[in-house]
Design a protein around this motif. Sequence first.
Motif, PDB file in Angstrom:
ATOM      1  N   THR A 275       0.871  -1.171   0.000  1.00  0.00           N
ATOM      2  CA  THR A 275       0.000   0.000   0.000  1.00  0.00           C
ATOM      3  C   THR A 275       0.916   1.232   0.000  1.00  0.00           C
ATOM      4  OG1 THR A 275      -0.022   0.207   2.410  1.00  0.00           O
ATOM      5  CG2 THR A 275      -1.723  -1.229   1.405  1.00  0.00           C
ATOM      6  N   PRO A 276       0.381   2.424  -0.280  1.00  0.00           N
ATOM      7  CA  PRO A 276       1.223   3.625  -0.177  1.00  0.00           C
ATOM      8  C   PRO A 276       1.844   3.784   1.217  1.00  0.00           C
ATOM      9  CG  PRO A 276      -0.781   4.153  -1.365  1.00  0.00           C
ATOM     10  CD  PRO A 276      -0.948   2.753  -0.826  1.00  0.00           C
ATOM     11  N   GLU A 277       1.101   3.454   2.254  1.00  0.00           N
ATOM     12  CA  GLU A 277       1.636   3.558   3.615  1.00  0.00           C
ATOM     13  C   GLU A 277       2.800   2.583   3.816  1.00  0.00           C
ATOM     14  OE1 GLU A 277      -2.351   5.053   3.256  1.00  0.00           O
ATOM     15  OE2 GLU A 277      -1.679   2.997   2.964  1.00  0.00           O
ATOM     16  N   GLU A 278       2.645   1.373   3.321  1.00  0.00           N
ATOM     17  CA  GLU A 278       3.725   0.386   3.442  1.00  0.00           C
ATOM     18  C   GLU A 278       4.948   0.806   2.635  1.00  0.00           C
ATOM     19  OE1 GLU A 278       1.037  -3.658   4.121  1.00  0.00           O
ATOM     20  OE2 GLU A 278       1.389  -2.914   2.085  1.00  0.00           O
ATOM     21  N   ALA A 279       4.735   1.416   1.482  1.00  0.00           N
ATOM     22  CA  ALA A 279       5.863   1.895   0.678  1.00  0.00           C
ATOM     23  C   ALA A 279       6.627   2.990   1.422  1.00  0.00           C
ATOM     24  CB  ALA A 279       5.377   2.405  -0.677  1.00  0.00           C
ATOM     25  N   ARG A 280       5.897   3.884   2.094  1.00  0.00           N
ATOM     26  CA  ARG A 280       6.561   4.920   2.908  1.00  0.00           C
ATOM     27  C   ARG A 280       7.338   4.288   4.056  1.00  0.00           C
ATOM     28  NH1 ARG A 280       2.157   8.004   1.396  1.00  0.00           N
ATOM     29  NH2 ARG A 280       0.842   7.326   3.112  1.00  0.00           N
ATOM     30  N   GLU A 281       6.751   3.275   4.694  1.00  0.00           N
ATOM     31  CA  GLU A 281       7.436   2.593   5.797  1.00  0.00           C
ATOM     32  C   GLU A 281       8.712   1.912   5.297  1.00  0.00           C
ATOM     33  OE1 GLU A 281       6.607  -0.964   9.041  1.00  0.00           O
ATOM     34  OE2 GLU A 281       4.902  -0.039   8.028  1.00  0.00           O
TER      35      GLU A 281
ATOM     36  N   LEU B 291      14.651   1.737   4.797  1.00  0.00           N
ATOM     37  CA  LEU B 291      15.844   1.755   3.948  1.00  0.00           C
ATOM     38  C   LEU B 291      16.727   2.953   4.276  1.00  0.00           C
ATOM     39  CD1 LEU B 291      14.304   0.753   0.499  1.00  0.00           C
ATOM     40  CD2 LEU B 291      15.828  -0.637   1.923  1.00  0.00           C
ATOM     41  N   THR B 292      16.097   4.112   4.483  1.00  0.00           N
ATOM     42  CA  THR B 292      16.843   5.316   4.835  1.00  0.00           C
ATOM     43  C   THR B 292      17.565   5.118   6.165  1.00  0.00           C
ATOM     44  OG1 THR B 292      15.318   6.716   3.606  1.00  0.00           O
ATOM     45  CG2 THR B 292      16.645   7.796   5.299  1.00  0.00           C
ATOM     46  N   ALA B 293      16.904   4.506   7.136  1.00  0.00           N
ATOM     47  CA  ALA B 293      17.518   4.261   8.442  1.00  0.00           C
ATOM     48  C   ALA B 293      18.702   3.302   8.313  1.00  0.00           C
ATOM     49  CB  ALA B 293      16.485   3.715   9.422  1.00  0.00           C
TER      50      ALA B 293
ATOM     51  N   ARG C  58      38.788   0.254   3.598  1.00  0.00           N
ATOM     52  CA  ARG C  58      37.548   1.026   3.506  1.00  0.00           C
ATOM     53  C   ARG C  58      37.693   2.103   2.439  1.00  0.00           C
ATOM     54  NH1 ARG C  58      36.026   1.918   8.874  1.00  0.00           N
ATOM     55  NH2 ARG C  58      34.725   0.091   8.655  1.00  0.00           N
ATOM     56  N   GLN C  59      36.694   2.184   1.556  1.00  0.00           N
ATOM     57  CA  GLN C  59      36.653   3.229   0.542  1.00  0.00           C
ATOM     58  C   GLN C  59      35.210   3.647   0.319  1.00  0.00           C
ATOM     59  OE1 GLN C  59      37.270   1.885  -3.700  1.00  0.00           O
ATOM     60  NE2 GLN C  59      38.251   0.194  -2.631  1.00  0.00           N
ATOM     61  N   PRO C  60      34.993   4.795  -0.304  1.00  0.00           N
ATOM     62  CA  PRO C  60      33.609   5.228  -0.526  1.00  0.00           C
ATOM     63  C   PRO C  60      32.817   4.206  -1.347  1.00  0.00           C
ATOM     64  CG  PRO C  60      35.152   6.999  -1.004  1.00  0.00           C
ATOM     65  CD  PRO C  60      35.967   5.758  -0.813  1.00  0.00           C
ATOM     66  N   VAL C  61      31.615   3.936  -0.907  1.00  0.00           N
ATOM     67  CA  VAL C  61      30.698   3.032  -1.602  1.00  0.00           C
ATOM     68  C   VAL C  61      29.394   3.795  -1.796  1.00  0.00           C
ATOM     69  CG1 VAL C  61      29.346   0.905  -1.391  1.00  0.00           C
ATOM     70  CG2 VAL C  61      31.734   0.942  -0.646  1.00  0.00           C
ATOM     71  N   PHE C  62      28.886   3.789  -3.004  1.00  0.00           N
ATOM     72  CA  PHE C  62      27.640   4.481  -3.308  1.00  0.00           C
ATOM     73  C   PHE C  62      26.500   3.474  -3.249  1.00  0.00           C
ATOM     74  CE2 PHE C  62      24.532   6.154  -6.422  1.00  0.00           C
ATOM     75  CZ  PHE C  62      24.226   7.333  -5.774  1.00  0.00           C
ATOM     76  N   ALA C  63      25.449   3.799  -2.504  1.00  0.00           N
ATOM     77  CA  ALA C  63      24.279   2.926  -2.398  1.00  0.00           C
ATOM     78  C   ALA C  63      23.034   3.753  -2.684  1.00  0.00           C
ATOM     79  CB  ALA C  63      24.193   2.323  -1.000  1.00  0.00           C
ATOM     80  N   PHE C  64      22.127   3.189  -3.465  1.00  0.00           N
ATOM     81  CA  PHE C  64      20.868   3.887  -3.710  1.00  0.00           C
ATOM     82  C   PHE C  64      19.764   2.876  -3.927  1.00  0.00           C
ATOM     83  CE2 PHE C  64      22.516   3.249  -7.941  1.00  0.00           C
ATOM     84  CZ  PHE C  64      21.425   3.149  -8.793  1.00  0.00           C
ATOM     85  N   ALA C  65      18.538   3.319  -3.669  1.00  0.00           N
ATOM     86  CA  ALA C  65      17.371   2.463  -3.840  1.00  0.00           C
ATOM     87  C   ALA C  65      16.197   3.336  -4.256  1.00  0.00           C
ATOM     88  CB  ALA C  65      17.044   1.733  -2.540  1.00  0.00           C
ATOM     89  N   HIS C  66      15.322   2.780  -5.023  1.00  0.00           N
ATOM     90  CA  HIS C  66      14.098   3.463  -5.426  1.00  0.00           C
ATOM     91  C   HIS C  66      12.930   2.512  -5.180  1.00  0.00           C
ATOM     92  CE1 HIS C  66      15.859   6.866  -7.661  1.00  0.00           C
ATOM     93  NE2 HIS C  66      16.839   6.026  -7.881  1.00  0.00           N
ATOM     94  N   THR C  67      11.826   3.045  -4.761  1.00  0.00           N
ATOM     95  CA  THR C  67      10.590   2.273  -4.704  1.00  0.00           C
ATOM     96  C   THR C  67       9.517   3.068  -5.408  1.00  0.00           C
ATOM     97  OG1 THR C  67       9.982   3.221  -2.565  1.00  0.00           O
ATOM     98  CG2 THR C  67      11.187   1.133  -2.520  1.00  0.00           C
TER      99      THR C  67
END
Length: 188
Positions: free
Chosen positions: A144-150, A155-157, A174-183
């Motif tokens: 649901t939209p609410e679950e997508a926000r959750e 993921l942000t946390a 250790r070196q910079p690592v780029f991480a991203f996600a979309h929903t």
Amino acid sequence: MPDEPLDDYRVLVAVGHPLRRRLLDVLRVEQAATTSALAERLGVAVGSVSHHAKVLAEHGLVVPAPELAKDRRERWWRLGDARISWSSTQFADDPAGASASAAAYDLSVRLQLERLQTWRTERGSSSREWQDAATSTDTWLHLTPEEARELAEELTAVLGRWADHGRQGEDPRRQPVFAFAHTFPSRP
């Protein structure tokens, strides 16, 4: 600090500029840097970095760090406490805000895809250990939209915890690592 929704679209105008976005990214990795070091890293004039850093500082995204300077000629910058989070509908009733929102989002996606493509073309020059550690994952969910926000909040946390973890202790690997996600809603 958790992300708080923006109430001023001018923050999006500030981060919607490619050089300012790159400047923020360098500071996210380096934590702090002089104006001249930023200029060298970004391949632009010192005056240009100074101007764009001041624009970002107007919105609390970067702050001067005079305590790091060796003398009065050295100008240091570090990330500010401000975080950027907004909804695509947040400024829908304001044409200027909607335009700034779309431009900032488009720039983010373009930079994310450029970084991914750079990794794909240059991964052979990385160590086997890093090639094995790099990941790509996706899945289909029914939310649901609410679950997508959750999910987005979780993921942000998680990314925030790992960002803090990476600053703990010195490991030469250790070196910079780029991480991203979309929903987003979609169909196969």
